[in-house]
Design a protein around this motif. Structure first.
Motif, PDB file in Angstrom:
ATOM      1  N   ILE A   1       2.664   4.455 -11.389  1.00 37.01           N
ATOM      2  CA  ILE A   1       1.749   3.979 -11.982  1.00 37.01           C
ATOM      3  C   ILE A   1       1.830   3.938 -13.644  1.00 37.01           C
ATOM      4  O   ILE A   1       1.557   3.257 -14.169  1.00 37.01           O
ATOM      5  N   GLY A   2       2.292   5.222 -13.960  1.00 39.27           N
ATOM      6  CA  GLY A   2       2.698   5.360 -15.449  1.00 39.27           C
ATOM      7  C   GLY A   2       3.697   4.364 -15.961  1.00 39.27           C
ATOM      8  O   GLY A   2       3.289   3.903 -16.976  1.00 39.27           O
ATOM      9  N   ALA A   3       4.975   4.391 -15.077  1.00 36.84           N
ATOM     10  CA  ALA A   3       5.743   3.233 -15.350  1.00 36.84           C
ATOM     11  C   ALA A   3       5.381   1.774 -15.583  1.00 36.84           C
ATOM     12  O   ALA A   3       5.722   1.161 -16.426  1.00 36.84           O
ATOM     13  N   GLU A   4       4.635   1.590 -14.355  1.00 37.00           N
ATOM     14  CA  GLU A   4       3.825   0.007 -14.427  1.00 37.00           C
ATOM     15  C   GLU A   4       3.118  -0.281 -15.546  1.00 37.00           C
ATOM     16  O   GLU A   4       3.326  -1.463 -15.971  1.00 37.00           O
TER      17      GLU A   4
ATOM     18  N   ALA B   1       1.015  -1.199   0.002  1.00 27.48           N
ATOM     19  CA  ALA B   1      -0.007  -0.051   0.072  1.00 27.48           C
ATOM     20  C   ALA B   1       0.914   1.102  -0.068  1.00 27.48           C
ATOM     21  O   ALA B   1       0.976   2.053   0.798  1.00 27.48           O
ATOM     22  N   THR B   2       1.644   1.312  -1.033  1.00 34.51           N
ATOM     23  CA  THR B   2       2.711   2.538  -1.062  1.00 34.51           C
ATOM     24  C   THR B   2       1.918   3.702  -1.929  1.00 34.51           C
ATOM     25  O   THR B   2       2.420   4.834  -2.012  1.00 34.51           O
ATOM     26  N   SER B   3       0.830   3.264  -2.502  1.00 34.54           N
ATOM     27  CA  SER B   3       0.242   4.360  -3.254  1.00 34.54           C
ATOM     28  C   SER B   3      -1.133   4.989  -2.495  1.00 34.54           C
ATOM     29  O   SER B   3      -1.406   4.418  -1.453  1.00 34.54           O
TER      30      SER B   3
ATOM     31  N   ILE C   1      -0.060  12.229  -5.124  1.00 34.52           N
ATOM     32  CA  ILE C   1       0.972  12.959  -5.394  1.00 34.52           C
ATOM     33  C   ILE C   1       1.586  12.441  -6.654  1.00 34.52           C
ATOM     34  O   ILE C   1       1.561  11.560  -7.147  1.00 34.52           O
ATOM     35  N   ALA C   2       2.274  13.390  -7.189  1.00 36.37           N
ATOM     36  CA  ALA C   2       3.104  13.035  -8.695  1.00 36.37           C
ATOM     37  C   ALA C   2       3.916  11.844  -8.597  1.00 36.37           C
ATOM     38  O   ALA C   2       3.812  11.320  -9.706  1.00 36.37           O
ATOM     39  N   GLU C   3       4.428  11.632  -7.866  1.00 35.91           N
ATOM     40  CA  GLU C   3       5.581  10.481  -7.830  1.00 35.91           C
ATOM     41  C   GLU C   3       4.536   9.368  -7.610  1.00 35.91           C
ATOM     42  O   GLU C   3       5.249   8.281  -8.293  1.00 35.91           O
ATOM     43  N   GLN C   4       3.579   8.946  -7.026  1.00 34.39           N
ATOM     44  CA  GLN C   4       2.821   7.823  -7.031  1.00 34.39           C
ATOM     45  C   GLN C   4       2.246   7.711  -8.514  1.00 34.39           C
ATOM     46  O   GLN C   4       2.354   6.664  -9.095  1.00 34.39           O
TER      47      GLN C   4
END
Ligand code: FE2
Length: 187
Positions: free
Chosen positions: A19-22, A2-4, A12-15
Motif C-alpha cells: 500500500i505504501g509503495a502504491e 483481493a490480495t490485501s 500484515i506488514a507486507e500488505q
C-alpha cells in the motif's frame, strides 16, 4: 485483486508495504486532482465580476509578478480551491489541501486569508475590518506580513475581468512540482 486484508486488524506488514509503495507511485494523482478542482472553479461565479478560476489565476499572476516564490504562487492559485466544495469553510479546506506540500508560513497565509481579506469588505456585513489583528499574537511578524501582502496586494485586487491574467497552463508545471512530494514532518 483481493490480495490485501478485508479488515485492518488482520493486516500484515507486507500488505502495508504494498500500500505504501502504491500510494507513493500514485502521488502524481494529487496534482491532477488539484488541477481538476481548479478547473471546476470556472463554473462558480456567485455574483462576482469574474468566475472563481479567473480570480484564482489572477491572484497567482499578481503574486508571480511581484516576485513570489513557487510555493507562494501555487498557494495563491489554490487559495480559494475550497470553494469547489463549500464556500463558508473554504479557507480551511484550501489550507489543509496545501499543508503537506508547502512550508508552514505559506499554509498559514492561506489558513487566515479570509480574516485578512476582511479589511476590504467585512464592514459591509457588520463584521470587524481588523479581524486580522486576532492573528497578530500567534503569527510571527514576517508571516503576518506575508498574509497581509497576499490579501492586500494579490487576492482582494483579483476580480478584474480586464486584467492580463495568465492561463492555468502557465502554472501547471509548478502545481505538479509542489504537489509532487509531501513534506515529512518528524514526529
Ligand atoms: Fe480570493
Amino acid at each position: 485483486m483481493a490480495t490485501s486484508f478485508t479488515s485492518m486488524d488482520t493486516s500484515i506488514a507486507e500488505q502495508w508495504a504494498v500500500i505504501g509503495a502504491e500510494t507513493a507511485k500514485n502521488q502524481g494523482r494529487v496534482a491532477e486532482r488539484v488541477l481538476d478542482l481548479l478547473r471546476s472553479l470556472a463554473d462558480i461565479v456567485d455574483g462576482f465580476a469574474t468566475d472563481q478560476l479567473t480570480h484564482c489565476l489572477q491572484t497567482a499572476t499578481r503574486a508571480e509578478r511581484d516576485g513570489a516564490d513557487d510555493e507562494v504562487v501555487v498557494a495563491s492559485l489554490c487559495h480559494d480551491i475550497g470553494k469547489a466544495i463549500s464556500v463558508p469553510n473554504h479557507p480551511a479546506i484550501a489550507a489543509e489541501i496545501l499543508k503537506p506540500y508547502v512550508r508552514p508560513e505559506v499554509y498559514d497565509m492561506i489558513r487566515v486569508h479570509q480574516d485578512f481579506q476582511g479589511r476590504h469588505y467585512y464592514a459591509h456585513f457588520g463584521g470587524d475590518p481588523d479581524a486580522r489583528e486576532k492573528h497578530r499574537a500567534t503569527l510571527a511578524p514576517e508571516v503576518f506580513d506575508l498574509a497581509a501582502r497576499f490579501a492586500d496586494d494579490w487576492d482582494q485586487t483579483a476580480f478584474d475581468p480586464d486584467y492580463d491574467t495568465l492561463p492555468l497552463e502557465h502554472f501547471e508545471d509548478r502545481v505538479r512540482k509542489v504537489f509532487g512530494a509531501a513534506n515529512l514532518v518528524p514526529g
